[in-house]
Scaffold this motif. Structure first.
Motif, PDB file in Angstrom:
ATOM      1  N   ALA A 191    -128.942  80.306 -32.903  1.00 53.83           N
ATOM      2  CA  ALA A 191    -130.404  80.343 -32.752  1.00 53.83           C
ATOM      3  C   ALA A 191    -130.806  80.583 -31.297  1.00 53.83           C
ATOM      4  O   ALA A 191    -131.699  81.390 -31.007  1.00 53.83           O
ATOM      5  CB  ALA A 191    -131.007  79.039 -33.269  1.00 53.83           C
ATOM      6  N   ASP A 248    -135.145  85.125 -35.709  1.00 53.53           N
ATOM      7  CA  ASP A 248    -135.734  84.321 -34.639  1.00 53.53           C
ATOM      8  C   ASP A 248    -136.976  83.592 -35.137  1.00 53.53           C
ATOM      9  O   ASP A 248    -137.207  82.425 -34.815  1.00 53.53           O
ATOM     10  CB  ASP A 248    -136.073  85.222 -33.450  1.00 53.53           C
ATOM     11  N   VAL A 263    -133.772  88.286 -27.812  1.00 53.54           N
ATOM     12  CA  VAL A 263    -135.124  88.814 -28.045  1.00 53.54           C
ATOM     13  C   VAL A 263    -135.954  88.720 -26.777  1.00 53.54           C
ATOM     14  O   VAL A 263    -136.669  89.652 -26.412  1.00 53.54           O
ATOM     15  CB  VAL A 263    -135.805  88.034 -29.193  1.00 53.54           C
ATOM     16  N   ARG A 315    -129.777  84.232 -30.176  1.00 52.49           N
ATOM     17  CA  ARG A 315    -130.691  85.251 -30.706  1.00 52.49           C
ATOM     18  C   ARG A 315    -132.010  85.231 -29.951  1.00 52.49           C
ATOM     19  O   ARG A 315    -132.573  86.281 -29.600  1.00 52.49           O
ATOM     20  CB  ARG A 315    -130.956  85.008 -32.194  1.00 52.49           C
ATOM     21  N   SER A 316    -132.547  84.026 -29.703  1.00 54.92           N
ATOM     22  CA  SER A 316    -133.829  83.910 -29.013  1.00 54.92           C
ATOM     23  C   SER A 316    -133.746  84.486 -27.607  1.00 54.92           C
ATOM     24  O   SER A 316    -134.670  85.170 -27.148  1.00 54.92           O
ATOM     25  CB  SER A 316    -134.251  82.443 -28.967  1.00 54.92           C
ATOM     26  N   LEU A 330    -135.108  77.360 -28.061  1.00 57.99           N
ATOM     27  CA  LEU A 330    -135.509  78.765 -28.094  1.00 57.99           C
ATOM     28  C   LEU A 330    -136.293  79.100 -26.831  1.00 57.99           C
ATOM     29  O   LEU A 330    -136.616  78.224 -26.022  1.00 57.99           O
ATOM     30  CB  LEU A 330    -136.350  79.031 -29.348  1.00 57.99           C
ATOM     31  N   ARG A 370    -137.853  79.400 -35.635  1.00 57.19           N
ATOM     32  CA  ARG A 370    -139.038  78.782 -35.043  1.00 57.19           C
ATOM     33  C   ARG A 370    -139.853  78.004 -36.071  1.00 57.19           C
ATOM     34  O   ARG A 370    -140.280  76.881 -35.817  1.00 57.19           O
ATOM     35  CB  ARG A 370    -139.927  79.843 -34.396  1.00 57.19           C
ATOM     36  N   GLY A 396    -124.740  85.386 -32.845  1.00 59.81           N
ATOM     37  CA  GLY A 396    -125.697  85.405 -31.742  1.00 59.81           C
ATOM     38  C   GLY A 396    -125.183  86.170 -30.543  1.00 59.81           C
ATOM     39  O   GLY A 396    -125.945  86.874 -29.860  1.00 59.81           O
TER      40      GLY A 396
END
Length: 331
Positions: free
Chosen positions: A102, A201, A109, A105-106, A79, A205, A130
């Motif tokens: 994952a 997100d 963001v 998406r990170s 991430l 984490r 994603g």
């Protein structure tokens, strides 16, 4: 920032792509490939030898560096946190950690329109959701031509959810990618990440409990159970066929179907083993009974015969099944 996702057949695709990237490539590159939890990944060395860019295993807390290939290690999601690599032991997604979704998406963001997401060869559909998040945040989607991919599942799933003009064979994709990263990022204001994107997100984490955010009276149970933990799955994000359990494990409908298929097959092999063992035990008891002239010998003989017949039927069924492409290579 460039994020690359691959699975089955992805090593060769990644090697071909990085081979054409020049030494002055101006963006940081993040690579996610499905790996077994206990594996030792040689991917940084493979990619470092394939081209001129240095490739390293991602390291928690280390800043991203332009012109460097950062490879997700086994059993950790890769991430991004304010330009710094963040390695997480968050919940698996479709059975994978690291998961392509994952990281995509990170990146969406963290960097919005400054992200280029690339989906390469792989089975099933990790990366599809994603990649959509990257486009929603103003980034660019690129996909390996499914007709070229050794395993077209991931490219086809990505294209089914996200429309993009950037669909190329890998070597062409690499050359176009080099041009795109040198194009100025649009300065138009991009809307902030949606609450659903931020929630997912966060789950990647630290495994935020899903029932604290999506209670049962709003999102009823789907009727499906999580293959990872056995918990109840709920459909989330307003997306058809996207599920999470209460502790955060994520599943696409396609991956969930595959997991149940494997679970069913394992149960059948267990049943076959039990039948073989029961037949062997019944034969041993039959021999002992006959040796003592005991009347139960015939009953044990019948038991052994029934078990052998059932086992042979089950064995023929299992051996006749054609394994789906990529099943053994997707982890």
């Amino acid at each position: 920032m460039v994020v690359l996702g691959a699975s089955a057949g992805g090593v060769e695709a990644l090697r071909q792509l990085v081979r054409v990237l020049p030494a002055d490539f101006p963006a940081a590159i993040l690579v996610v490939m499905h790996l077994a939890p206990g594996a030792t990944s040689a991917l940084p060395q493979i990619l470092g030898r394939a081209g001129v860019l240095p490739a390293v295993a991602a390291a928690h807390g280390r800043p991203l560096a332009p012109g460097v290939i950062h490879v997700a290690p086994p059993d950790r999601h890769l991430l991004i946190d304010d330009g710094v690599q963040f390695l997480s032991h968050g919940p698996t997604e479709s059975g994978h950690r690291p998961a392509v979704n994952a990281t995509f998406r990170s990146a969406a963001v963290a960097a919005g329109p400054a992200v280029i997401g690339v989906v390469l060869s792989g089975a099933l559909d990790d990366g599809a959701l994603g990649l959509g998040s990257i486009v929603e945040r103003g980034g660019v989607a690129m996909v390996q031509d499914p007709e070229e991919a050794l395993y077209p599942g991931m490219p086809e799933s990505a294209l089914a959810r996200t429309s993009t003009e950037h669909v190329y064979p890998v070597e062409v994709l690499g050359k176009v990618l080099d041009k795109l990263v040198r194009t100025p990022v649009p300065t138009a204001e991009v809307p902030p990440p949606s609450p659903a994107l931020l929630l997912e997100d966060r789950i990647a984490r630290d495994g935020v409990r899903l029932d604290a955010v999506v209670p049962d009276d709003v999102t009823p149970p789907s009727g499906h159970s999580c293959p990872d933990c056995g918990g109840t799955l709920v459909e989330v994000g307003g997306r058809d066929g996207h599920y999470r359990c209460r502790i955060g494990h994520a599943w696409s409908a396609e991956a969930l179907l595959r997991a149940h298929d494997l679970e069913f097959e394992r149960a059948l092999w267990t049943a076959l083993r039990s039948l073989d063992e029961k037949a062997a035990l019944a034969r041993r008891m039959q021999e002992n009974a006959y040796g003592r002239a005991a009347p139960a010998g015939g009953r044990y003989e019948n038991t052994a015969r029934e078990c052998v017949a059932a086992a042979e039927t089950l064995r023929r069924f299992l051996l006749a099944q054609d394994p789906e492409p990529g099943r053994d290579h997707d982890r």
